[in-house]
Design a protein around this motif. Sequence first.
Motif, mmCIF file in Angstrom:
data_model
loop_
_atom_site.group_PDB
_atom_site.id
_atom_site.type_symbol
_atom_site.label_atom_id
_atom_site.label_comp_id
_atom_site.label_asym_id
_atom_site.label_seq_id
_atom_site.Cartn_x
_atom_site.Cartn_y
_atom_site.Cartn_z
ATOM 1 N N ARG A 230 3.554 -0.154 -3.285
ATOM 2 C CA ARG A 230 4.826 -1.079 -2.691
ATOM 3 C C ARG A 230 5.402 -1.221 -1.653
ATOM 4 O O ARG A 230 4.839 -0.157 -0.871
ATOM 5 N N MET B 143 3.233 10.633 3.047
ATOM 6 C CA MET B 143 4.525 10.982 1.520
ATOM 7 C C MET B 143 4.508 9.385 1.442
ATOM 8 O O MET B 143 5.278 10.062 -0.069
ATOM 9 N N CYS C 263 3.706 5.553 0.920
ATOM 10 C CA CYS C 263 2.772 4.893 1.869
ATOM 11 C C CYS C 263 2.857 3.587 0.723
ATOM 12 O O CYS C 263 3.903 3.017 -0.249
ATOM 13 N N GLY D 161 6.792 14.251 -7.846
ATOM 14 C CA GLY D 161 6.389 14.336 -9.272
ATOM 15 C C GLY D 161 8.152 13.932 -10.111
ATOM 16 O O GLY D 161 8.975 14.557 -9.411
HETATM 17 P P1 ATP Z 1 10.614 8.150 -4.293
HETATM 18 O O1 ATP Z 1 12.230 7.927 -4.286
HETATM 19 O O2 ATP Z 1 9.945 9.500 -3.327
HETATM 20 O O3 ATP Z 1 10.470 6.298 -3.011
HETATM 21 P P2 ATP Z 1 10.033 6.531 -6.760
HETATM 22 O O4 ATP Z 1 11.499 7.626 -7.388
HETATM 23 O O5 ATP Z 1 10.417 6.139 -6.411
HETATM 24 O O6 ATP Z 1 10.267 7.286 -5.644
HETATM 25 P P3 ATP Z 1 8.862 6.542 -8.792
HETATM 26 O O7 ATP Z 1 8.855 5.248 -9.287
HETATM 27 O O8 ATP Z 1 9.399 7.961 -9.924
HETATM 28 O O9 ATP Z 1 8.994 7.494 -7.275
HETATM 29 O O10 ATP Z 1 7.020 7.490 -8.358
HETATM 30 C C1 ATP Z 1 6.511 8.365 -9.434
HETATM 31 C C2 ATP Z 1 5.973 9.050 -8.269
HETATM 32 O O11 ATP Z 1 4.826 8.601 -7.361
HETATM 33 C C3 ATP Z 1 6.295 10.176 -7.195
HETATM 34 O O12 ATP Z 1 7.526 11.036 -8.046
HETATM 35 C C4 ATP Z 1 5.995 10.655 -5.891
HETATM 36 O O13 ATP Z 1 5.799 11.888 -5.917
HETATM 37 C C5 ATP Z 1 5.316 9.043 -6.218
HETATM 38 N N1 ATP Z 1 5.793 7.739 -5.074
HETATM 39 C C6 ATP Z 1 5.844 7.164 -5.307
HETATM 40 N N2 ATP Z 1 6.797 6.426 -3.694
HETATM 41 C C7 ATP Z 1 5.305 6.653 -3.414
HETATM 42 C C8 ATP Z 1 5.192 6.097 -2.151
HETATM 43 N N3 ATP Z 1 5.260 4.561 -2.096
HETATM 44 N N4 ATP Z 1 3.644 6.878 -1.584
HETATM 45 C C9 ATP Z 1 3.407 7.907 -2.089
HETATM 46 N N5 ATP Z 1 3.825 8.603 -3.192
HETATM 47 C C10 ATP Z 1 4.496 8.267 -4.214
#
Ligand code: ATP
Length: 569
Positions: free
Chosen positions: A140, A150, A152, A411
Amino acid sequence: MRMSKLYMPTLREVPSEAELPSHKLLLRAGMIRKLVSGVYSYLPLGYRVIRKIEQIVREEMDAIDSQEMLLSAIQPSELWKETGRWDDFGPEMFRLYDRNNREFCLGPTHEEIFTDIIRNEVKSYKQLPLSLYQIQTKYRDEKRPRFGLMRCREFIMKDAYTFDKDVEGMEKAYYIMWKAYEKVFDRCELKYKVVEGDSGAMGGSDSHEFIAFSEMGESDICYCDACDYAATFEKADCKYEVKNSQGDVLNKEKVHTPDVKTIEHLVEFFNTKAHSFVKTLLYKAKDEVIAVMIPGDRELNETKLCHAVGVNEHELEMATEDIVKEVTGANVGFAGPIGLKKDIKIFVDSRIEKMKNIIVGANETDYHYKNVNYGVDFSGEIVDDLLMVRKGDKCPKCDSKLNQERGNEVGNIFQLGTKYSDGLNATFLDENGKERKIYMGSHGIGVSRTLAAIIEQYHDENGIIWPLSVAPYHVLVTVVNTKNEKQVELGEKLYKELLDKGIEVMIDDRMERAGVKFKDAELIGIPYRITVGKKADDNIVEFVERKTLEKKEINADDVLKTLSNVLIK
Ligand code: ATP
Ligand code: MG
């Protein structure tokens, strides 16, 4: 593992770019290294911890009959176009082209691909329910990659997808996943809270987030002590009591307010309270300029605004100064709902309907209107709730006070309904031979973020304090002086004994000064240490617990027994 052979480039200095303890310690302990912003390499010790977390996740997923698979990180755009997310995902998606100019992305998530796999094979109700998962690298292009692992741009995620016949099945799968997540995070020894989340780009109805507590966390959550209500700030319903709902409706009046632009200034100037004002904020939503009105003593919740307007978060931005001037005909700070130069949509927080004789900007530099009333002087699209909840607000469920905590989302679980099976036409034949859409759930765990979240909760000023369940090794045997034959002999003997017993053990057999060895030991956070020093001649060693740093002399013959007591839980 012999530390003389281990690639563990520890640092004494705190790297300047690192703000969070987890980021600093991972770099200092030689567990990760940055390649470019938001992209990291896992070095041997760091990768061992990743594998430990993955294994916990794997065991708990397998225990609920979710089945592991591995999908490609490269995904063709066609599938994303079928669900409309090729555009919706926006700039967070890494896009690329092959040599024939065909469009692809590096998977930020895998709903489309999993749905595509099952839509071609699952035809009958007999094949449902189904739960599938993978542990894989996700991509992403985050707006602000930061805080080490945290947030990335490349990270490791467990993503599970559930497929069911109906809503009840989907809800059951959701609950099963919830329980499995509790086991995962309990085993990682994280302190966390499960909160209601916003469904965001995933769509669907219900979602919950698992937030690991951390003072410097990115997620703001609120919760009620009196009942079980807990939600992210983005999601939380705000209970706002209108304080100026009484009195007669007065005639609006223009007031000269030279250079009085902010709520603080206005409060002083009019000698009244902030709740007597209404803020009018201008935004660009996709290609359209809109106005948003909220009580003067509150902040706007942009997530709620996105839902009301029907745009994605990346499509919403505050209007520039030029746009504000064009639309209001005035300098920034004097926007209001009356006499806008352009016919734009006005979204109005529902509380404003009840407010009497409010003060708003007059769309003229240095002027405001007072005694303005909704329905008399202006109107707009009423939105139930556009406000950001605040600590101390009333709980939407039970009226007690809301508390605030910070943490990191490790999560989340989503009920997707038929959003993806509609888009990708994933159907099955039910018991009566009728074609129906599959109900889905999508459930993620940030494996690499979990690693960082654990360190946030388990460290001191000297280093990491790994919980046993995820520690890269359980025991470290330190030979204090490698020139001393007796110490080497006893250290090696203990190391071999522990290895033979299947204990995850390291030996610090490096030709380093004792100080360096002790500092590194604390930094890398191995839960139990056996220090072989001067008393080796008497067959005496030191047993040290990393958590408490308590030291105890024990007979070398008792090492195994002492360790068995703490290693077997
Ligand atoms: P956030 O609100 O932190 O951006 P998200 O809602 O976009 O998270 P999801 O798409 O549901 O996250 O992804 C599932 C899990 O992957 C999240 O709960 C988080 O723990 C992890 N995660 C999401 N984005 C990142 C990132 N950029 N770097 C590391 N871990 C991530
Ligand atoms: Mg995100």
